[in-house]
Enzyme design. Structure first.
Site, short mmCIF file in Angstrom:
data_model
loop_
_atom_site.label_atom_id
_atom_site.label_comp_id
_atom_site.label_asym_id
_atom_site.label_seq_id
_atom_site.Cartn_x
_atom_site.Cartn_y
_atom_site.Cartn_z
N GLU A 513 39.47 38.51 34.24
CA GLU A 513 39.72 39.95 34.25
C GLU A 513 39.02 40.65 33.08
O GLU A 513 38.50 41.75 33.23
CB GLU A 513 41.22 40.24 34.22
CG GLU A 513 41.98 39.73 35.45
CD GLU A 513 41.42 40.26 36.76
OE1 GLU A 513 40.76 41.32 36.78
OE2 GLU A 513 41.62 39.59 37.80
N ASP A 577 34.23 34.96 37.36
CA ASP A 577 34.65 33.56 37.37
C ASP A 577 33.85 32.74 36.36
O ASP A 577 34.40 31.94 35.60
CB ASP A 577 34.45 32.96 38.77
CG ASP A 577 35.55 33.35 39.75
OD1 ASP A 577 36.62 33.79 39.30
OD2 ASP A 577 35.32 33.20 40.97
#
Length: 677
Positions: A513, A577
């Site tokens: 995030e 990711d």
């Protein structure tokens, strides 16, 4: 409010039934029993980390996929179910919050009452549409449906101004489709053609149940399909929409009205009850120009049929059983899901969606206290420090841009667990025994709450997810990361596990995030959340070269059959990711180095901390998905399938190859590794 990133999927997660999933629930958290040690981690790490889990796991019949998010959702669902069952007992001693959530849930569970009412509760709204006598009046009916249900024709909402994030403004945008994406209408491959056929059957069945003859209902279905196909052709591709600049078209109210006079926008805004405003953002001006012609060419009766369909579609899951079954049949076609969820699960989900911060208060009391919040804040601080170090060490970024990146990182707000200020629902009327009425009133309550924000300062304390939600997000306009209490449990975070596994789970999610603030979308927003280019031209080019590497890499991964991923659609999530894994591992290494006892660096179950970090990461993304669901994911979802969320990351990481002793030429060692952060 629009969220720039959701960790899992843009659709609301479907809650599953714990009692129906015995094979799948055997390993809720991290366990070395999930590992298939007969395989080589350097050949296929995902299969190595998840092999035994995949062998013994079955997708429950009321799900189209099985992954950690849904596993955890099920456990949360049981907790919420218990809260609502107790609150639904009509006891005069209940608190106002208990009474509201309890009566809402009780009304949903009253199947006999719902069946007896049939379409009666919705009929006044259908009659309102039927009574429209010209196209100018039709916009009033559309405005009403926007308030109480779905969004036929277009979308209207409030959101921060792209260039002044402290101020909320009005937005109008493309919309009005029943199928998940424009491609379902304009592509002619067998899968999309079949879905259009299913939609026509669903519309026909729904209008038949609503009282039309079979011939009339079939004609109505063709009308809906024709209008929605035109809307789809006018819509912007979702990959193009990833760039916020393509949705940046602020103009005066008068200019927007003149852009598409057939929409009667001035009348629409009055019918919606908006505050006065002089400017708004038209996210896709070409859509409104093209659809304006559609409004001229289509008859009033055809447009009324289309609007009535959307009202029926939005209400169908909460009408009598025949409507519910027709709705689920369409869902089956899209996702492959074999059985509808038990009613109590659907009712829990509806209550959370309608009264989430009321229900969330009770949930937090039982599951997440101040100690959990403090543990998470400590981990977030470690990840932010790691990202700061990563940015400072980048060889391709100039000092000028690094300084700006640090300012943005320092400005990111962290919301953990639950809001500091709970939402107030006292003005929402909940009537025991009136499911559809409660559903429509809850929709109207939320619509008006959002509309009332227009022209006001942005409330940065507000949350975009309810506390029980198993998800997380980064918002570019808010420049914040948000982690509801629902996700802060195994396998993402387990207080009984070693730090290495937790850093591979929730630590990597936090890093993911944070990285969204610096992905291909997030990097275009400044520390205050404004759409502003704070990069030097040289650094911007360097960044684009690196993300193009990621996009090309993932575009070669096969999702199902011969269907490959869309590397541009999934670019932001893949970048997050990869970056999240690096900064989470860096944070873990710092913890190991700072440990004076040496305990943090010891092997557990024969695995080093670095190996357990990657195993914890793999466990989070162990996934089974029905073929129908997998195909829909490739078309609509900005996230890659679990296999490629794992293997796509580790093959780019020298740290992984060192941890597992991988050699050049093995599949998990990319010859042309991509790296952005």
């Amino acid at each position: 409010m629009r969220l720039c990133s959701l960790l899992l999927i843009c659709f609301v997660l479907t809650l599953a039934c714990l009692a129906q999933s015995t094979p799948a629930k055997t390993a809720a958290g991290f366990s070395i029993d999930n590992i298939d040690k007969t395989l080589d981690p350097c050949v296929d790490f995902y299969q190595y980390a998840c092999g035994n889990w995949l062998k013994r796991t079955e997708i429950p019949p009321d799900q189209s996929a099985w992954v950690s998010f849904i596993e955890l959702d099920e456990r949360n669902l049981v907790t919420l179910h218990d809260i609502l069952e107790k609150a639904s007992v009509n006891d005069p001693g209940r608190t106002p919050i208990e009474a509201k959530i309890g009566d809402f849930y009780s009304s949903c569970m009253d199947e006999k009452g719902v069946e007896a009412k049939g379409l009666g509760s919705l009929q006044p709204e259908l009659d309102r549409i039927s009574a429209v006598n010209d196209k100018a009046n039709l916009i009033d009916a559309i405005a009403r449906v926007h308030l109480i249900g779905p969004n036929p024709l277009f979308n209207f909402y409030s959101s921060p101004d792209l260039h002044n994030a402290d101020q909320v403004i009005a937005y109008i945008d493309q919309g009005g489709l029943s199928l998940p994406d424009r491609d379902y209408y304009i592509k002619d491959d067998a899968r999309m053609t079949e879905m259009r056929k299913h939609l026509a059957e669903y519309v026909t069945q729904t209008f038949t149940l609503a009282g039309q003859s079979s011939t009339q209902a079939a004609e109505s279905a063709q009308t809906v399909l024709r209008i929605e196909t035109a809307l789809a052709k006018a819509s912007m591709d979702r990959t193009l929409r990833r760039d916020p600049k393509t949705r940046d078209h602020k103009m005066t109210r008068d200019a927007a009205i003149a852009l598409a006079p057939g929409f009667y926008l001035d009348r629409y805004f009055a019918a919606e009850g908006t505050p006065g405003f002089g400017e708004l953002n038209v996210s896709n001006p070409d859509f409104f120009k093209q659809v304006n012609g559609l409004l001229d060419s289509e008859s009033l009766d055809s447009l009324k049929t289309y609007v009535s369909w959307h009202l029926l579609r939005g209400a169908a899951p909460w009408l009598s059983q025949s409507f519910v079954e027709a709705n689920f049949k369409m869902r089956q076609a899209l996702t492959g899901q074999k059985e509808i969820q038990a009613r109590w699960k659907r009712c829990v989900e509806l209550t959370d969606g309608s009264l989430g911060e009321a229900l969330g208060q009770k949930y937090v009391e039982l599951t997440f206290g101040p100690d959990g919040k403090q543990r998470m804040l400590k981990m977030v601080d470690a990840l932010e420090t790691s990202l700061d170090e990563d940015i400072r060490s980048l060889p391709w970024m100039t000092d000028e841009t690094k300084k700006q990146a640090k300012l943005k990182l320092q400005a990111i707000r962290n919301k953990i667990g639950y809001p500091d200020v709970w939402r107030e629902y006292s003005s929402l009327t909940v009537v025991r025994g009136d499911l559809l009425g409660n559903f429509l009133r809850a929709n109207e309550f939320e619509s008006k709450r959002q509309i009332a924000k227009i022209g006001k300062p942005l409330d940065r304390k507000e949350w975009g997810m309810t506390p029980p939600t198993v998800n997380a997000y980064y918002s570019g306009s808010y420049n914040e990361i948000v982690f509801p209490a629902g996700i802060l449990q195994p396998p993402f975070f387990d207080k009984k596990m070693d730090d290495a596994v937790n850093f591979g789970g929730i630590g990597l999610v936090i890093g993911h995030e944070l990285t969204h603030g610096f992905d291909d979308q997030g990097r275009k927003f400044d520390p205050q959340g404004n759409l502003r280019d704070w990069w030097t031209a040289e650094d911007g080019k360097e960044f684009e070269q690196r993300v193009s590497c990621v996009a090309d890499e993932y575009s070669n991964f096969v999702a199902v059959d011969d269907l490959k991923l869309n590397g541009r659609l999934t670019l932001g999530e893949n970048t997050a990711d990869n970056g999240g894994a690096r900064i989470a591992l860096r944070a873990l290494e710092h913890m190991i180095a700072d440990d004076k006892t040496g305990k943090e660096g010891q092997k557990i179950d024969g695995y080093t901390p670095e190996q357990r970090f990657f195993l914890g990461f793999g466990r989070v993304w162990c996934e089974k998905r029905l073929p129908e669901s997998a195909r829909m994911q490739v078309t609509t979802n900005p996230h890659s399938p679990g296999r490629w969320r794992v293997n796509g990351v580790v093959q780019n990481m020298p740290e992984f190859q060192q941890a597992w002793g991988c050699k050049a030429g093995q599949p998990m060692v990319s010859a042309n590794a991509c790296r952005v952060w």
